[in-house]
Design a protein around this motif. Structure first.
Motif, PDB file in Angstrom:
ATOM      1  N   THR A 163       2.573   3.275   5.998  1.00  0.00           N
ATOM      2  CA  THR A 163       3.061   2.299   7.557  1.00  0.00           C
ATOM      3  C   THR A 163       2.284   2.328   8.627  1.00  0.00           C
ATOM      4  N   GLU A 164       0.599   3.266   8.043  1.00  0.00           N
ATOM      5  CA  GLU A 164      -0.041   2.577   9.391  1.00  0.00           C
ATOM      6  C   GLU A 164      -0.732   1.470   8.679  1.00  0.00           C
ATOM      7  N   LEU A 165      -0.882   1.340   7.004  1.00  0.00           N
ATOM      8  CA  LEU A 165      -1.994   0.146   7.311  1.00  0.00           C
ATOM      9  C   LEU A 165      -1.251  -1.240   6.458  1.00  0.00           C
ATOM     10  N   ALA A 166       0.256  -1.064   6.925  1.00  0.00           N
ATOM     11  CA  ALA A 166       0.991  -2.615   6.918  1.00  0.00           C
ATOM     12  C   ALA A 166       1.460  -2.599   8.839  1.00  0.00           C
ATOM     13  N   ALA A 225       6.375  -2.759   5.252  1.00  0.00           N
ATOM     14  CA  ALA A 225       6.220  -1.765   5.761  1.00  0.00           C
ATOM     15  C   ALA A 225       7.111  -0.822   4.455  1.00  0.00           C
ATOM     16  N   PRO A 226       6.830   0.823   4.772  1.00  0.00           N
ATOM     17  CA  PRO A 226       7.572   1.536   3.567  1.00  0.00           C
ATOM     18  C   PRO A 226       9.054   1.411   4.009  1.00  0.00           C
ATOM     19  N   ASP A 263       2.611  10.087   2.396  1.00  0.00           N
ATOM     20  CA  ASP A 263       2.637   8.603   2.243  1.00  0.00           C
ATOM     21  C   ASP A 263       3.227   7.727   2.239  1.00  0.00           C
ATOM     22  N   ARG A 264       4.512   7.629   3.373  1.00  0.00           N
ATOM     23  CA  ARG A 264       5.123   6.322   3.710  1.00  0.00           C
ATOM     24  C   ARG A 264       4.501   6.757   5.182  1.00  0.00           C
ATOM     25  N   ARG A 265       3.467   7.901   5.720  1.00  0.00           N
ATOM     26  CA  ARG A 265       2.752   7.374   7.441  1.00  0.00           C
ATOM     27  C   ARG A 265       1.650   6.569   6.475  1.00  0.00           C
TER      28      ARG A 265
END
Length: 249
Positions: free
Chosen positions: A136-139, A108-109, A131-133
């Motif tokens: 985060t969703e990908l992680a 996660a970022p 970009d962080r969101r």
């Protein structure tokens, strides 16, 4: 030729059958109940264990004839032993394959330290937040991917068999393509597991020569399994018989 995929499917498809069979007292004394049941009637270990457990239950029940509620039913111990052995082997195999073939979850970022490196404009801050969101969703999705093998939680034989099946069939997921040696190892474990399940359920072709001899002194060969009615054949006099009686003499 039976494939590794077929062996793994055999375990997954028949696991419920093993659960049901384990809690069903063996019905013994007739050829038509299957080769394993017939051989058990000749004095195998789990029949003796069943008898001991059943006698203990009957003794307890006789002491208290007014006892109400469900009575414990002795289980078929050889089925439970098979399930434990198969599950241990498949889960361990999945653990080992995942340890080398499954990639680590996406990290996660981390939040930017704006006090040290402030954004120059609000637009830049908004783009960074979006970009962080997304990352985060990908992680989150990656770590919770149902195709990922886990070392805690659902670690059952059918789940391990299906996860290994996905690796053998090159299904997509958070794993690299398994090597030839890894595939051979899965094949060996799957073959032994499927054989154990089929023998426990008496759905595999089986044959055995009994220690007991026929009245004529000849050896008795018993053939059965695969849903067929078991047959006994005397190698001395040639007599063949089944549950219904003598077929040929």
């Amino acid at each position: 030729m039976t494939t590794t995929a077929t062996h793994l499917r055999t375990v997954a498809l028949h696991w419920t059958d093993l659960h049901e069979t384990a809690s069903t007292p063996a019905q013994l004394g007739a050829f038509g109940l299957g080769l394993r049941g017939y051989l058990a009637a000749l004095g195998d270990a789990d029949r003796q264990e069943y008898d001991r457990a059943h006698r203990a239950w009957r003794h307890s029940h006789d002491r208290d004839p007014l006892q109400l509620g469900d009575r414990p039913i002795p289980v078929r111990l050889h089925i439970l032993d098979t399930m434990r052995t198969v599950e241990t082997a498949l889960v361990q195999c999945a653990d080992d394959i995942a340890a080398t073939a499954q990639r680590a979850p996406i990290a996660a970022p981390t939040a930017r330290r704006t006090a040290v490196a402030p954004y120059r404009t609000q637009r830049e801050a908004d783009i960074a937040a979006a970009d962080r969101r997304r990352r985060t969703e990908l992680a989150h999705d990656d770590v919770h991917d149902p195709r990922r093998w886990r070392y805690t939680g659902r670690r059952t034989a059918p789940h391990a068999a299906l996860w290994l099946l996905a690796r053998v069939e090159r299904a997509p997921g958070p794993c690299r393509r398994i090597t030839a040696e890894e595939e051979r190892r899965i094949g060996r474990v799957a073959a032994r597991a499927a054989d154990s399940v089929e023998r426990a359920l008496d759905i595999a072709a089986q044959s055995r020569t009994l220690e007991q001899r026929h009245d004529c002194g000849g050896r008795i060969d018993v053939h059965g399994g695969e849903g067929r009615q078991p047959l006994a054949h005397c190698t001395g006099c040639g007599r063949i018989w089944s549950e219904g009686g003598v077929i040929a003499a």
